[in-house]
Write a protein that holds these residues in place. Structure first.
Motif, mmCIF file in Angstrom:
data_model
loop_
_atom_site.group_PDB
_atom_site.id
_atom_site.type_symbol
_atom_site.label_atom_id
_atom_site.label_comp_id
_atom_site.label_asym_id
_atom_site.label_seq_id
_atom_site.Cartn_x
_atom_site.Cartn_y
_atom_site.Cartn_z
ATOM 1 N N ARG A 143 12.960 9.906 9.014
ATOM 2 C CA ARG A 143 11.515 9.731 8.949
ATOM 3 C C ARG A 143 11.148 8.557 8.048
ATOM 4 O O ARG A 143 11.924 8.143 7.196
ATOM 5 C CB ARG A 143 10.862 11.018 8.448
ATOM 6 N N LYS A 144 9.961 8.033 8.261
ATOM 7 C CA LYS A 144 9.483 6.913 7.461
ATOM 8 C C LYS A 144 9.096 7.427 6.079
ATOM 9 O O LYS A 144 8.190 8.245 5.954
ATOM 10 C CB LYS A 144 8.273 6.271 8.135
ATOM 11 N N GLN A 145 9.788 6.947 5.061
ATOM 12 C CA GLN A 145 9.537 7.435 3.711
ATOM 13 C C GLN A 145 9.137 6.275 2.807
ATOM 14 O O GLN A 145 9.810 5.248 2.757
ATOM 15 C CB GLN A 145 10.784 8.134 3.163
ATOM 16 N N LYS A 146 8.027 6.458 2.098
ATOM 17 C CA LYS A 146 7.542 5.433 1.183
ATOM 18 C C LYS A 146 7.425 6.034 -0.210
ATOM 19 O O LYS A 146 7.067 7.202 -0.364
ATOM 20 C CB LYS A 146 6.182 4.903 1.643
ATOM 21 N N TYR A 147 7.721 5.211 -1.224
ATOM 22 C CA TYR A 147 7.676 5.662 -2.609
ATOM 23 C C TYR A 147 6.615 4.886 -3.376
ATOM 24 O O TYR A 147 6.428 3.687 -3.157
ATOM 25 C CB TYR A 147 9.030 5.448 -3.288
ATOM 26 N N GLY A 148 5.948 5.585 -4.283
ATOM 27 C CA GLY A 148 4.982 4.917 -5.138
ATOM 28 C C GLY A 148 3.833 5.840 -5.497
ATOM 29 O O GLY A 148 3.773 6.994 -5.050
ATOM 30 N N PRO A 149 2.904 5.361 -6.319
ATOM 31 C CA PRO A 149 1.732 6.166 -6.678
ATOM 32 C C PRO A 149 0.971 6.573 -5.412
ATOM 33 O O PRO A 149 0.646 5.731 -4.575
ATOM 34 C CB PRO A 149 0.902 5.212 -7.549
ATOM 35 N N LEU A 150 0.690 7.848 -5.285
ATOM 36 C CA LEU A 150 0.082 8.330 -4.047
ATOM 37 C C LEU A 150 -1.340 7.823 -3.854
ATOM 38 O O LEU A 150 -1.813 7.722 -2.720
ATOM 39 C CB LEU A 150 0.129 9.859 -4.005
ATOM 40 N N ASP A 151 -2.020 7.480 -4.946
ATOM 41 C CA ASP A 151 -3.366 6.934 -4.773
ATOM 42 C C ASP A 151 -3.329 5.554 -4.119
ATOM 43 O O ASP A 151 -4.339 5.091 -3.574
ATOM 44 C CB ASP A 151 -4.115 6.887 -6.106
ATOM 45 N N LYS A 152 -2.166 4.916 -4.134
ATOM 46 C CA LYS A 152 -1.999 3.628 -3.458
ATOM 47 C C LYS A 152 -1.468 3.809 -2.033
ATOM 48 O O LYS A 152 -1.770 3.017 -1.138
ATOM 49 C CB LYS A 152 -1.026 2.735 -4.238
ATOM 50 N N LEU A 153 -0.673 4.857 -1.823
ATOM 51 C CA LEU A 153 -0.001 5.038 -0.536
ATOM 52 C C LEU A 153 -0.834 5.778 0.503
ATOM 53 O O LEU A 153 -0.791 5.447 1.691
ATOM 54 C CB LEU A 153 1.319 5.796 -0.732
ATOM 55 N N LEU A 154 -1.568 6.788 0.066
ATOM 56 C CA LEU A 154 -2.258 7.647 1.032
ATOM 57 C C LEU A 154 -3.504 6.965 1.592
ATOM 58 O O LEU A 154 -4.375 6.528 0.848
ATOM 59 C CB LEU A 154 -2.651 8.973 0.388
ATOM 60 N N LYS A 155 -3.567 6.913 2.915
ATOM 61 C CA LYS A 155 -4.716 6.309 3.588
ATOM 62 C C LYS A 155 -5.588 7.347 4.285
ATOM 63 O O LYS A 155 -6.702 7.037 4.704
ATOM 64 C CB LYS A 155 -4.234 5.285 4.630
ATOM 65 N N THR A 156 -5.065 8.559 4.417
ATOM 66 C CA THR A 156 -5.791 9.576 5.170
ATOM 67 C C THR A 156 -5.423 10.965 4.659
ATOM 68 O O THR A 156 -4.563 11.109 3.776
ATOM 69 C CB THR A 156 -5.451 9.457 6.672
ATOM 70 N N ASN A 157 -6.049 11.992 5.196
ATOM 71 C CA ASN A 157 -5.705 13.371 4.855
ATOM 72 C C ASN A 157 -4.279 13.668 5.317
ATOM 73 O O ASN A 157 -3.756 13.010 6.218
ATOM 74 C CB ASN A 157 -6.687 14.343 5.511
#
Length: 207
Positions: free
Chosen positions: A134-148
């Motif tokens: 699966r596509k996995q990204k790391y970092g602060p979630l306030d920067k990564l999350l674009k949607t619910n």
């Protein structure tokens, strides 16, 4: 549903797979046979990408319940209406911010369909995704999350179960909850979830 036709709902982890690597092929072969006369449905906390291998192995042709009831669809029938519930992005970020402020936060990951967003690399959390690619990204979630999101799992310090339960009671209202999955001498592993998302509710929707 006909009286002589059963709806057989089966979980994956701890049922068909143990320790993420030990596959119970004997049971899966039996379920494959049962599916020729009955309806076998997978209901799991996993995403579909991490379910697809077993779904295909057992030659299933009905709906799949993923994310503990947050997402239900039929891979063989794209025309079937997708049933989905989400966890508010705003709530996820506020909860993590509150846990950071309280000094109890260790890590977190969220899932949206086949995308995984993890606060920081963590062997324990990474073990959940196994061979799913699966596509996995790391970092602060306030920067990564674009949607619910469909799911949100959080690790906190040892001894934080009372804090988590009180937090849920005081802050999450009647729409969301926190359930504890692991409470050991290293961390507490919990899930922030939508109360309308459960395997039981998802099963009722497809019957």
């Amino acid at each position: 549903m006909k009286k002589d036709k059963w709806l057989i709902v089966i979980d994956i982890d701890g049922t068909l797979i143990k320790d993420f690597t030990q596959y119970d092929y004997k049971s899966m072969d039996y379920l494959k046979k049962l599916n020729k006369k009955h309806d076998v449905v997978i209901a799991t906390g996993r995403a579909y990408k991490a379910t697809e291998e077993l779904y295909n192995y057992m030659e299933l042709d009905g709906p799949v319940i993923n994310f503990n009831g947050s997402y239900t669809h039929n891979p063989r029938n794209p025309k079937l209406k997708i049933q989905t519930t989400f966890i508010s992005k705003k709530l996820i970020l506020k909860t993590i911010a509150d846990f950071l402020a309280a000094g109890i936060f260790i890590n977190a990951f969220t899932e949206h369909n086949d995308d995984v967003f993890t606060y920081k690399q963590d062997d324990f959390l990474d073990s959940f995704f196994g061979k799913s690619n699966r596509k996995q990204k790391y970092g602060p979630l306030d920067k990564l999350l674009k949607t619910n999101q469909h799911s949100c799992f959080i690790t906190t310090n040892v001894g934080t179960v009372p804090f988590l339960l009180d937090y849920a009671k005081e802050n999450l209202g009647n729409e969301y909850g926190i359930r504890i999955w692991t409470n050991n001498d290293k961390y507490v592993f919990s899930e922030l979830y939508n109360l309308q998302a459960s395997k039981g509710l998802a099963i009722r929707r497809i019957v």
